[in-house]
Design a protein around this motif. Structure first.
Motif, PDB file in Angstrom:
ATOM      1  N   ASN A 105       0.848  -1.202   0.000  1.00  0.00           N
ATOM      2  CA  ASN A 105       0.000   0.000   0.000  1.00  0.00           C
ATOM      3  C   ASN A 105       0.884   1.253   0.000  1.00  0.00           C
ATOM      4  O   ASN A 105       1.644   1.482   0.936  1.00  0.00           O
ATOM      5  CB  ASN A 105      -0.886  -0.011   1.258  1.00  0.00           C
ATOM      6  N   PRO A 106       0.818   2.100  -1.052  1.00  0.00           N
ATOM      7  CA  PRO A 106       1.727   3.238  -1.139  1.00  0.00           C
ATOM      8  C   PRO A 106       1.254   4.493  -0.400  1.00  0.00           C
ATOM      9  O   PRO A 106       1.982   5.487  -0.344  1.00  0.00           O
ATOM     10  CB  PRO A 106       1.772   3.514  -2.652  1.00  0.00           C
ATOM     11  N   HIS A 107       0.055   4.459   0.154  1.00  0.00           N
ATOM     12  CA  HIS A 107      -0.511   5.670   0.738  1.00  0.00           C
ATOM     13  C   HIS A 107       0.114   6.024   2.087  1.00  0.00           C
ATOM     14  O   HIS A 107       0.785   5.197   2.717  1.00  0.00           O
ATOM     15  CB  HIS A 107      -2.025   5.505   0.901  1.00  0.00           C
ATOM     16  N   ASP A 108      -0.130   7.243   2.504  1.00  0.00           N
ATOM     17  CA  ASP A 108       0.331   7.696   3.812  1.00  0.00           C
ATOM     18  C   ASP A 108      -0.716   7.368   4.873  1.00  0.00           C
ATOM     19  O   ASP A 108      -1.914   7.244   4.576  1.00  0.00           O
ATOM     20  CB  ASP A 108       0.585   9.204   3.794  1.00  0.00           C
ATOM     21  N   GLN A 140       6.906   5.165  -3.499  1.00  0.00           N
ATOM     22  CA  GLN A 140       6.563   4.779  -2.131  1.00  0.00           C
ATOM     23  C   GLN A 140       5.861   3.426  -2.100  1.00  0.00           C
ATOM     24  O   GLN A 140       4.999   3.133  -2.913  1.00  0.00           O
ATOM     25  CB  GLN A 140       5.670   5.852  -1.493  1.00  0.00           C
ATOM     26  N   GLY A 141       6.256   2.593  -1.145  1.00  0.00           N
ATOM     27  CA  GLY A 141       5.645   1.274  -0.973  1.00  0.00           C
ATOM     28  C   GLY A 141       6.288   0.162  -1.775  1.00  0.00           C
ATOM     29  O   GLY A 141       5.956  -1.007  -1.594  1.00  0.00           O
ATOM     30  N   GLU A 144       0.032  -2.545  11.935  1.00  0.00           N
ATOM     31  CA  GLU A 144      -1.182  -2.040  11.290  1.00  0.00           C
ATOM     32  C   GLU A 144      -2.179  -1.496  12.301  1.00  0.00           C
ATOM     33  O   GLU A 144      -2.975  -0.598  11.986  1.00  0.00           O
ATOM     34  CB  GLU A 144      -1.841  -3.157  10.475  1.00  0.00           C
ATOM     35  N   ASN A 145      -2.140  -2.032  13.526  1.00  0.00           N
ATOM     36  CA  ASN A 145      -3.091  -1.571  14.544  1.00  0.00           C
ATOM     37  C   ASN A 145      -2.870  -0.114  14.948  1.00  0.00           C
ATOM     38  O   ASN A 145      -3.740   0.512  15.549  1.00  0.00           O
ATOM     39  CB  ASN A 145      -3.007  -2.461  15.791  1.00  0.00           C
ATOM     40  N   ARG A 146      -1.692   0.442  14.585  1.00  0.00           N
ATOM     41  CA  ARG A 146      -1.429   1.850  14.919  1.00  0.00           C
ATOM     42  C   ARG A 146      -1.982   2.804  13.850  1.00  0.00           C
ATOM     43  O   ARG A 146      -1.978   4.016  14.034  1.00  0.00           O
ATOM     44  CB  ARG A 146       0.080   2.098  15.063  1.00  0.00           C
ATOM     45  N   ILE A 147      -2.416   2.264  12.737  1.00  0.00           N
ATOM     46  CA  ILE A 147      -2.941   3.116  11.665  1.00  0.00           C
ATOM     47  C   ILE A 147      -4.353   3.572  12.022  1.00  0.00           C
ATOM     48  O   ILE A 147      -5.276   2.759  12.144  1.00  0.00           O
ATOM     49  CB  ILE A 147      -2.955   2.378  10.313  1.00  0.00           C
ATOM     50  N   ALA A 201       2.169   3.983   5.086  1.00  0.00           N
ATOM     51  CA  ALA A 201       1.424   2.797   5.518  1.00  0.00           C
ATOM     52  C   ALA A 201       2.225   1.530   5.287  1.00  0.00           C
ATOM     53  O   ALA A 201       2.166   0.581   6.078  1.00  0.00           O
ATOM     54  CB  ALA A 201       0.089   2.726   4.781  1.00  0.00           C
ATOM     55  N   ALA A 202       3.004   1.510   4.198  1.00  0.00           N
ATOM     56  CA  ALA A 202       3.770   0.311   3.856  1.00  0.00           C
ATOM     57  C   ALA A 202       4.729  -0.082   4.972  1.00  0.00           C
ATOM     58  O   ALA A 202       4.840  -1.257   5.331  1.00  0.00           O
ATOM     59  CB  ALA A 202       4.543   0.536   2.556  1.00  0.00           C
TER      60      ALA A 202
END
Length: 360
Positions: free
Chosen positions: A117-120, A216-217, A198-201, A189-190
């Motif tokens: 996943n390349p997103h922030d 990115q990613g 992932e739980n911190r997102i 996110a990557a």
């Protein structure tokens, strides 16, 4: 034992096998990423022997200055490339977004693996759990080391303040959790997913709010261009769609003459044999921006064999298993979009951003 430029080991059965040395940064995330690439290589070539060599880079050592202010290219790659040049390692694993769009002579990217996943992502201070950037209180401080992120988010969320935060993922999360300096931080996110965090997102930022960095990613494996055996060996790691998306993004950035000292962002997608590229340039405060989208038809990914030399590199990438025509069209797409934005005044925005950043 060593013979010529390479390192070998003799098995108990008397057979001699070459050891392939993989260079990487020493951070936990870099080692996790490198291990994942090594596992894929071992799965494809069970008899191969791999040795991971960790090292620190300029970007890892200078932690009290914003990346955009250090004034050094190849912040996270220079030492690794020096080791590659001196034959201390045989291949290097990078986060592709760390690699400049022009590589030193004699080097090439042999593989670009399937993109994460390349997103922030927004990571909130524990006291703000359940909130989002929209609902954080006035003047909440958001930590980010990226001019690109800050420029886009300042315009979208004018009630927030943005301050630099440096360090690896572990360090930045510790700064967030153990102090009250930041209400939230923005991270890729990557990286969080690869670390198992992932739980911190708390929130994934959509392209309408914040487009991501070039490359990115994606993970890239850099080699010496002359090592055709290694290049061929690694070619099977390439993910066709990721290769084409990243070639387009890197061509866009290179033609703009952008880098970490100016805010440039992208979003790419492959859908129904079409490659879509959205690119944007921004002033430091986000008040000025140019953004547009272009697309190109890409043929069904066909394998191709090309001579491995400087001429067939596309923005530093040599992928002999992805269709050459598709790669050419991806590169042209990036250049054409950059030309379109430059015709609308992108150079002036980026020049002003660079000057303002230098003066800060």
């Amino acid at each position: 034992m060593e013979e010529g430029l390479f390192k070998y080991i003799r098995n108990g059965d008397g057979k001699v096998r070459r050891i392939f040395r993989i260079g990487t940064r020493k951070s936990q995330l870099a080692l996790i990423q490198t291990d994942s690439v090594a596992d894929k290589i071992k799965e494809l070539y069970p008899d191969i022997i791999l040795e991971i060599v960790g090292m620190s880079t300029i970007g890892d050592k200078i932690l009290d200055t914003a990346l955009s202010k250090i004034g050094e290219k190849s912040l996270f790659t220079k030492e690794l490339e020096n080791a590659l040049e001196k034959n201390m390692v045989d291949l290097v694993v990078h986060s592709l977004k760390d690699l400049p769009t022009t590589l030193p002579p004699g080097f090439t990217i042999a593989a670009v693996l399937k993109r994460e996943n390349p997103h922030d992502a927004v990571v909130l201070h524990p006291k703000n759990v359940g909130k989002s950037l929209e609902t954080l209180s006035e003047n909440s401080v958001i930590g980010t080391s990226s001019l690109r992120r800050a420029a886009q988010l300042k315009k979208k969320f004018p009630h927030l303040e943005f301050k630099d935060i440096r360090g690896n993922l572990n360090t930045r999360l510790k700064k967030l959790d153990e102090k009250d300096d930041f209400a939230a931080i923005i991270l890729a996110a990557a990286g969080l997913r690869r670390m198992g965090w992932e739980n911190r997102i708390s929130q994934i930022l959509e392209p309408k709010d914040c487009m991501y960095a070039v490359g990115q990613g994606a993970l890239a494996v850099e080699v010496r261009a002359r090592d055709t055996d290694i290049l061929e060996m690694l070619s099977v790691l390439n993910d066709g769609d990721t290769v084409l998306r990243c070639i387009a993004e890197r061509a866009f950035l290179r033609h703009l003459e952008g880098g970490c000292s100016v805010p440039v962002a992208v979003h790419t997608e492959v859908k129904d044999s079409q490659l879509y590229l959205t690119g944007g340039v921004y002033s430091l405060d986000g008040s000025e921006s140019l953004k547009d989208t272009m697309q190109t038809c890409i043929p069904a990914t066909a394998k191709c064999q090309e001579e491995v030399d400087e001429r067939c590199q596309r923005v530093g990438v040599t992928t002999v298993k992805v269709g050459g025509e598709s790669q050419d069209k991806a590169e042209r797409l990036g250049i054409d979009l950059a030309k379109l934005l430059l015709s609308k005044g992108a150079k002036e925005i980026l020049t002003a951003a660079r000057q303002q950043n230098d003066a800060r």
